[in-house]
Design a protein around this motif. Structure first.
Motif, PDB file in Angstrom:
ATOM      1  N   LYS A 197       0.807  -1.210   0.000  1.00 38.72           N
ATOM      2  CA  LYS A 197       0.000   0.000   0.000  1.00 38.72           C
ATOM      3  C   LYS A 197       0.847   1.269   0.000  1.00 38.72           C
ATOM      4  O   LYS A 197       0.426   2.304  -0.534  1.00 38.72           O
ATOM      5  CB  LYS A 197      -0.942  -0.003   1.202  1.00 38.72           C
ATOM      6  CG  LYS A 197      -2.025  -1.085   1.131  1.00 38.72           C
ATOM      7  CD  LYS A 197      -2.951  -1.032   2.315  1.00 38.72           C
ATOM      8  CE  LYS A 197      -4.028  -2.108   2.216  1.00 38.72           C
ATOM      9  NZ  LYS A 197      -4.906  -1.920   1.062  1.00 38.72           N
ATOM     10  N   GLU A 208      -7.310   2.418   5.268  1.00 42.66           N
ATOM     11  CA  GLU A 208      -6.803   1.130   4.800  1.00 42.66           C
ATOM     12  C   GLU A 208      -5.344   0.928   5.163  1.00 42.66           C
ATOM     13  O   GLU A 208      -4.818  -0.176   5.077  1.00 42.66           O
ATOM     14  CB  GLU A 208      -6.982   1.011   3.282  1.00 42.66           C
ATOM     15  CG  GLU A 208      -8.414   0.767   2.845  1.00 42.66           C
ATOM     16  CD  GLU A 208      -8.965  -0.528   3.426  1.00 42.66           C
ATOM     17  OE1 GLU A 208      -8.277  -1.560   3.325  1.00 42.66           O
ATOM     18  OE2 GLU A 208     -10.073  -0.502   3.987  1.00 42.66           O
ATOM     19  N   ILE A 209      -4.674   2.000   5.547  1.00 41.41           N
ATOM     20  CA  ILE A 209      -3.272   1.927   5.979  1.00 41.41           C
ATOM     21  C   ILE A 209      -3.176   1.910   7.495  1.00 41.41           C
ATOM     22  O   ILE A 209      -2.487   1.075   8.085  1.00 41.41           O
ATOM     23  CB  ILE A 209      -2.467   3.116   5.410  1.00 41.41           C
ATOM     24  CG1 ILE A 209      -2.426   3.052   3.881  1.00 41.41           C
ATOM     25  CG2 ILE A 209      -1.054   3.142   5.986  1.00 41.41           C
ATOM     26  CD1 ILE A 209      -1.806   4.262   3.231  1.00 41.41           C
TER      27      ILE A 209
END
Length: 222
Positions: free
Chosen positions: A81, A129-130
């Motif tokens: 990511k 999402e991180i």
């Protein structure tokens, strides 16, 4: 001793722990070779993977092993990511444009990549999402101030009023609790050079892998 322990720690941190069979074997061999040190267990640096109810039939063991092989670790997810390990084709060490330059294009420190993302996005918004992979959670507090006119009033030779624009330095304070490495400092300074930021770096200590592990091993078990 430290070189061996560093490799064991890296294996554990990048794989969400070490498989039970490998963990027991490494721990036994390490303790027999170097004595009963803590192995970083008290801080969660070296951990054993949780495999649930893998004991029992050979079929269950095989299924558990296959699941572990296909499961992506937290480190692997963050690498993908945030592009922590850039592709070799994207790296030009003669004309670097990425913080991985400080590791010869092999790796970008996670902490520095997070700083870059926060500055680019203006905060942690959109980074769910991180941040869900980061231990300890995330606290974000934004204070937005109205922009001001930073031009300087001057007078030309005729006495008429004139204005001269003065570039405003973008100063960023980064504070490391627990310590940071010289590599992280170098990476942030390189980022500042690329993006036009001036980084003020504060930390509780300057550390490296050896000094950190020595502190862990010297600390009495709780």
């Amino acid at each position: 001793m430290l070189k061996t322990l560093k490799l064991i720690c890296l294996l554990s941190l990048t794989q969400n722990g070490i498989s039970p069979q490998t963990y027991k074997s490494l721990k036994t061999q390490y303790l027999q070779s170097h004595g009963f040190e803590q192995l970083g267990e008290s801080l969660g640096i070296v951990t054993e993977q949780e495999t649930g109810s893998q004991a029992g039939t050979p079929l269950n063991k095989v299924a558990s092993g296959m699941a572990a092989m296909t499961r992506r670790s937290t480190f692997q997810s963050l690498c993908k990511k945030l592009s922590l390990i850039p592709k070799s084709d994207d790296i030009d060490l003669k004309n670097p444009t990425d913080m991985s330059y400080v590791f010869s294009g092999a790796y970008t420190p996670l902490s520095c990549k997070l700083v870059e993302q926060v500055l680019t996005r203006g905060g942690f918004t959109g980074m769910e999402e991180i941040t869900k992979y980061l231990p300890g959670g995330v606290h974000s507090e934004n204070h937005v101030k109205a922009s001001k006119d930073h031009s300087i009033p001057l007078k030309d030779k005729s006495g008429k009023s004139a204005r001269q624009d003065r570039p405003v330095s973008k100063v960023v304070l980064v504070y490391f609790l627990g310590g940071c490495t010289y590599s992280e400092i170098t990476a942030l300074r390189f980022l500042g050079k690329l993006k036009g930021y001036i980084f003020v770096i504060a930390t509780t200590a300057i550390i490296n892998s050896s000094t950190m592990l020595k502190l862990v091993m010297e600390k009495p078990p709780i």
